[in-house]
Design an enzyme around this catalytic site. Structure first.
Site, PDB file in Angstrom:
ATOM      1  CG  ASP A   1      -2.065   0.985   1.094  1.00 12.67           C
ATOM      2  OD1 ASP A   1      -3.222   0.530   0.964  1.00 12.67           O
ATOM      3  OD2 ASP A   1      -1.802   2.209   1.126  1.00 12.67           O
TER       4      ASP A   1
ATOM      5  CG  ASN B   1     -12.517  -0.830   3.609  1.00 12.66           C
ATOM      6  OD1 ASN B   1     -12.938  -1.242   4.677  1.00 12.66           O
ATOM      7  ND2 ASN B   1     -11.332  -0.251   3.476  1.00 12.66           N
TER       8      ASN B   1
ATOM      9  CD  GLU C   1      -9.742   6.137   0.612  1.00  9.92           C
ATOM     10  OE1 GLU C   1      -8.630   5.991   0.068  1.00  9.92           O
ATOM     11  OE2 GLU C   1      -9.891   6.541   1.774  1.00  9.92           O
ATOM     12  CB  VAL C   2      -9.210   1.919  -5.100  1.00 14.30           C
ATOM     13  CG1 VAL C   2      -8.841   1.486  -6.516  1.00 14.30           C
ATOM     14  CG2 VAL C   2      -8.229   2.951  -4.573  1.00 14.30           C
TER      15      VAL C   2
ATOM     16  CG  HIS D   1      -8.631  -2.863  -2.580  1.00 14.87           C
ATOM     17  ND1 HIS D   1      -9.556  -2.194  -3.360  1.00 14.87           N
ATOM     18  CD2 HIS D   1      -8.524  -2.160  -1.429  1.00 14.87           C
ATOM     19  CE1 HIS D   1      -9.979  -1.129  -2.707  1.00 14.87           C
ATOM     20  NE2 HIS D   1      -9.389  -1.088  -1.514  1.00 14.87           N
TER      21      HIS D   1
ATOM     22  CG  HIS E   1      -6.918  -3.070   2.975  1.00 13.59           C
ATOM     23  ND1 HIS E   1      -6.175  -1.913   2.853  1.00 13.59           N
ATOM     24  CD2 HIS E   1      -8.124  -2.798   2.419  1.00 13.59           C
ATOM     25  CE1 HIS E   1      -6.920  -0.980   2.251  1.00 13.59           C
ATOM     26  NE2 HIS E   1      -8.101  -1.493   1.983  1.00 13.59           N
TER      27      HIS E   1
HETATM   28  P1  AMP Z   1      -9.909   1.351   0.297  1.00 11.27           P
HETATM   29  O1  AMP Z   1     -10.252   2.491   1.195  1.00 11.27           O
HETATM   30  O2  AMP Z   1     -10.232   0.015   0.904  1.00 11.27           O
HETATM   31  O3  AMP Z   1     -10.465   1.508  -1.101  1.00 11.27           O
HETATM   32  O4  AMP Z   1      -8.327   1.339   0.175  1.00 11.27           O
HETATM   33  C1  AMP Z   1      -7.632   1.866  -0.892  1.00 11.27           C
HETATM   34  C2  AMP Z   1      -6.160   1.742  -0.545  1.00 11.27           C
HETATM   35  O5  AMP Z   1      -5.420   1.895  -1.732  1.00 11.27           O
HETATM   36  C3  AMP Z   1      -5.662   2.780   0.461  1.00 11.27           C
HETATM   37  O6  AMP Z   1      -5.100   2.099   1.576  1.00 11.27           O
HETATM   38  C4  AMP Z   1      -4.619   3.553  -0.363  1.00 11.27           C
HETATM   39  O7  AMP Z   1      -3.530   3.966   0.432  1.00 11.27           O
HETATM   40  C5  AMP Z   1      -4.227   2.544  -1.411  1.00 11.27           C
HETATM   41  N1  AMP Z   1      -3.685   3.108  -2.651  1.00 11.27           N
HETATM   42  C6  AMP Z   1      -4.216   4.108  -3.392  1.00 11.27           C
HETATM   43  N2  AMP Z   1      -3.450   4.319  -4.478  1.00 11.27           N
HETATM   44  C7  AMP Z   1      -2.444   3.421  -4.434  1.00 11.27           C
HETATM   45  C8  AMP Z   1      -1.334   3.135  -5.263  1.00 11.27           C
HETATM   46  N3  AMP Z   1      -1.096   3.828  -6.394  1.00 11.27           N
HETATM   47  N4  AMP Z   1      -0.477   2.142  -4.904  1.00 11.27           N
HETATM   48  C9  AMP Z   1      -0.696   1.447  -3.770  1.00 11.27           C
HETATM   49  N5  AMP Z   1      -1.735   1.655  -2.940  1.00 11.27           N
HETATM   50  C10 AMP Z   1      -2.590   2.631  -3.261  1.00 11.27           C
END
Ligand code: AMP
Length: 122
Positions: free
Chosen positions: A33, A95, A103-104, A108, A110
């Site tokens: 991350d 999440n 967020e993404v 994924h 974690h």
């Molecule tokens: P979530 O809130 O579960 O969607 O987590 C998204 C995660 O992606 C967060 O912990 C971010 O720090 C991580 N993240 C976002 N962009 C990148 C990236 N380019 N490379 C690695 N991790 C990322």
């Protein structure tokens, strides 16, 4: 559930954005991350286009589902956080959507480890 091909993890999968790769096979890519919340903080993502766990659990093939779960186990071992390796274990979480704090919009898992992770939900 429409998949956004321009999300950041889709770009990482296409090699358009770099990542600190931990492991890759036919089904998954795992990387550190970018903003680690614990000593060890990794992400394991399926290679297929799935928005979140709802999407994956309904549309993912059995091979993909097995591949992702197996991948998480392999990555935990590679990182040295697997209970089999360090006797202490780790936390894995997903999440989903707005209430889950996702967020993404590419599924994924974690992996948090290397220290006590603390309260399950804050
Ligand atoms: P979530 O809130 O579960 O969607 O987590 C998204 C995660 O992606 C967060 O912990 C971010 O720090 C991580 N993240 C976002 N962009 C990148 C990236 N380019 N490379 C690695 N991790 C990322």
């Amino acid at each position: 559930m429409k998949y956004d091909k321009n999300n950041i993890f889709a770009k990482i999968l296409r090699g358009e954005i770099p990542c600190k790769k931990i492991y890759e096979d036919e089904f998954v890519l795992a990387f550190h991350d970018v903003n680690p919340q614990k000593k060890v903080h990794a992400l394991v993502i399926p290679k297929g286009e799935y928005v979140n766990l709802d999407d994956f659990s309904s549309k993912g093939s059995e091979k993909e589902i097995v591949g992702l779960i197996k991948g998480i186990g392999i990555v935990a071992k590679k990182l040295g956080v697997s209970e089999v390796v360090n006797g202490k274990g780790y936390r894995s979480l997903v999440n989903v959507g707005e209430n889950g704090g996702q967020e993404v919009p590419h599924l994924h898992f974690h992996i948090f480890g290397g220290e006590k992770i603390g309260k399950m939900v804050s």
